[in-house]
Design a protein around this motif. Structure first.
Motif, PDB file in Angstrom:
ATOM      1  N   SER A  67      -5.123  18.684  -2.544  1.00 56.90           N
ATOM      2  CA  SER A  67      -5.167  17.680  -1.483  1.00 56.90           C
ATOM      3  C   SER A  67      -5.486  16.302  -2.039  1.00 56.90           C
ATOM      4  O   SER A  67      -5.243  15.303  -1.373  1.00 56.90           O
ATOM      5  N   VAL A  68      -6.010  16.233  -3.248  1.00 52.95           N
ATOM      6  CA  VAL A  68      -6.275  14.950  -3.895  1.00 52.95           C
ATOM      7  C   VAL A  68      -4.974  14.176  -4.064  1.00 52.95           C
ATOM      8  O   VAL A  68      -4.955  12.947  -4.055  1.00 52.95           O
ATOM      9  N   LEU A  69      -3.880  14.888  -4.184  1.00 53.77           N
ATOM     10  CA  LEU A  69      -2.591  14.245  -4.382  1.00 53.77           C
ATOM     11  C   LEU A  69      -2.132  13.467  -3.157  1.00 53.77           C
ATOM     12  O   LEU A  69      -1.171  12.718  -3.237  1.00 53.77           O
ATOM     13  N   ASN A  70      -2.820  13.632  -1.995  1.00 49.13           N
ATOM     14  CA  ASN A  70      -2.458  12.866  -0.800  1.00 49.13           C
ATOM     15  C   ASN A  70      -2.569  11.372  -1.067  1.00 49.13           C
ATOM     16  O   ASN A  70      -1.738  10.594  -0.651  1.00 49.13           O
ATOM     17  N   GLY A  71      -3.608  10.948  -1.752  1.00 55.56           N
ATOM     18  CA  GLY A  71      -3.763   9.543  -2.087  1.00 55.56           C
ATOM     19  C   GLY A  71      -2.670   9.068  -3.014  1.00 55.56           C
ATOM     20  O   GLY A  71      -2.253   7.906  -2.967  1.00 55.56           O
ATOM     21  N   PHE A  72      -2.189   9.963  -3.846  1.00 53.84           N
ATOM     22  CA  PHE A  72      -1.125   9.628  -4.782  1.00 53.84           C
ATOM     23  C   PHE A  72       0.155   9.266  -4.044  1.00 53.84           C
ATOM     24  O   PHE A  72       0.844   8.302  -4.397  1.00 53.84           O
ATOM     25  N   SER A  73       0.467  10.011  -2.974  1.00 51.59           N
ATOM     26  CA  SER A  73       1.692   9.702  -2.216  1.00 51.59           C
ATOM     27  C   SER A  73       1.573   8.346  -1.528  1.00 51.59           C
ATOM     28  O   SER A  73       2.565   7.613  -1.425  1.00 51.59           O
ATOM     29  N   LYS A  74       0.361   7.990  -1.065  1.00 52.44           N
ATOM     30  CA  LYS A  74       0.170   6.670  -0.461  1.00 52.44           C
ATOM     31  C   LYS A  74       0.371   5.580  -1.510  1.00 52.44           C
ATOM     32  O   LYS A  74       0.969   4.534  -1.220  1.00 52.44           O
ATOM     33  N   ALA A  75      -0.114   5.803  -2.718  1.00 50.65           N
ATOM     34  CA  ALA A  75       0.054   4.826  -3.793  1.00 50.65           C
ATOM     35  C   ALA A  75       1.531   4.651  -4.146  1.00 50.65           C
ATOM     36  O   ALA A  75       1.994   3.542  -4.412  1.00 50.65           O
ATOM     37  N   ILE A  76       2.261   5.746  -4.122  1.00 46.80           N
ATOM     38  CA  ILE A  76       3.700   5.678  -4.408  1.00 46.80           C
ATOM     39  C   ILE A  76       4.403   4.858  -3.336  1.00 46.80           C
ATOM     40  O   ILE A  76       5.262   4.012  -3.643  1.00 46.80           O
ATOM     41  N   LEU A  77       4.055   5.079  -2.050  1.00 39.29           N
ATOM     42  CA  LEU A  77       4.677   4.315  -0.963  1.00 39.29           C
ATOM     43  C   LEU A  77       4.360   2.830  -1.084  1.00 39.29           C
ATOM     44  O   LEU A  77       5.225   1.977  -0.857  1.00 39.29           O
ATOM     45  N   LYS A  78       3.116   2.500  -1.449  1.00 39.18           N
ATOM     46  CA  LYS A  78       2.732   1.098  -1.609  1.00 39.18           C
ATOM     47  C   LYS A  78       3.536   0.457  -2.746  1.00 39.18           C
ATOM     48  O   LYS A  78       4.052  -0.653  -2.618  1.00 39.18           O
ATOM     49  N   THR A  79       3.655   1.176  -3.848  1.00 40.39           N
ATOM     50  CA  THR A  79       4.423   0.668  -4.984  1.00 40.39           C
ATOM     51  C   THR A  79       5.885   0.468  -4.586  1.00 40.39           C
ATOM     52  O   THR A  79       6.509  -0.531  -4.964  1.00 40.39           O
ATOM     53  N   GLN A  80       6.429   1.402  -3.812  1.00 40.81           N
ATOM     54  CA  GLN A  80       7.810   1.288  -3.354  1.00 40.81           C
ATOM     55  C   GLN A  80       7.997   0.036  -2.498  1.00 40.81           C
ATOM     56  O   GLN A  80       8.956  -0.724  -2.697  1.00 40.81           O
ATOM     57  N   LYS A  81       7.069  -0.207  -1.579  1.00 38.24           N
ATOM     58  CA  LYS A  81       7.172  -1.385  -0.718  1.00 38.24           C
ATOM     59  C   LYS A  81       7.059  -2.667  -1.540  1.00 38.24           C
ATOM     60  O   LYS A  81       7.803  -3.626  -1.317  1.00 38.24           O
ATOM     61  N   MET A  99       7.848  -3.074  -4.668  1.00 40.60           N
ATOM     62  CA  MET A  99       9.075  -3.232  -5.455  1.00 40.60           C
ATOM     63  C   MET A  99      10.230  -3.730  -4.585  1.00 40.60           C
ATOM     64  O   MET A  99      11.033  -4.564  -5.012  1.00 40.60           O
ATOM     65  N   GLU A 100      10.292  -3.215  -3.346  1.00 48.15           N
ATOM     66  CA  GLU A 100      11.339  -3.668  -2.429  1.00 48.15           C
ATOM     67  C   GLU A 100      11.187  -5.153  -2.119  1.00 48.15           C
ATOM     68  O   GLU A 100      12.176  -5.894  -2.069  1.00 48.15           O
ATOM     69  N   LYS A 101       9.929  -5.608  -1.915  1.00 44.47           N
ATOM     70  CA  LYS A 101       9.687  -7.026  -1.664  1.00 44.47           C
ATOM     71  C   LYS A 101      10.106  -7.865  -2.868  1.00 44.47           C
ATOM     72  O   LYS A 101      10.719  -8.919  -2.720  1.00 44.47           O
ATOM     73  N   GLU A 102       9.759  -7.377  -4.069  1.00 45.09           N
ATOM     74  CA  GLU A 102      10.144  -8.095  -5.290  1.00 45.09           C
ATOM     75  C   GLU A 102      11.649  -8.210  -5.406  1.00 45.09           C
ATOM     76  O   GLU A 102      12.182  -9.256  -5.769  1.00 45.09           O
ATOM     77  N   LEU A 103      12.356  -7.130  -5.096  1.00 43.59           N
ATOM     78  CA  LEU A 103      13.820  -7.145  -5.160  1.00 43.59           C
ATOM     79  C   LEU A 103      14.404  -8.116  -4.147  1.00 43.59           C
ATOM     80  O   LEU A 103      15.334  -8.853  -4.448  1.00 43.59           O
ATOM     81  N   GLU A 104      13.849  -8.111  -2.930  1.00 43.48           N
ATOM     82  CA  GLU A 104      14.331  -9.052  -1.907  1.00 43.48           C
ATOM     83  C   GLU A 104      14.096 -10.487  -2.353  1.00 43.48           C
ATOM     84  O   GLU A 104      14.974 -11.342  -2.214  1.00 43.48           O
TER      85      GLU A 104
END
Length: 64
Positions: free
Chosen positions: A35-49, A51-56
């Protein structure tokens, strides 16, 4: 292959008298470290967002 285990394959399962069966909750708790990996998925989503802003932003900079 069945012949390889012929001597043990039909042995009836014997419950341990020393170790009683664990409750479902306790068995599920053994997977709690994952369940510790739950925070990891949030970090991945933040990084994705991010990166998307940087690309835009880079697209707008290229156009102007």
């Amino acid at each position: 292959m069945r012949d390889d285990y012929k001597d043990i394959i039909d042995i009836k399962y014997q419950k341990s008298k020393q170790f009683p069966p664990m409750s479902r909750e306790k068995r599920a708790a053994q997977f709690a470290p994952f369940s510790v990996l739950n925070g990891f998925s949030k970090a991945i989503l933040k990084t994705q967002k991010d990166m998307e802003k940087e690309l835009e932003n880079s697209k707008y900079q290229e156009e102007s």
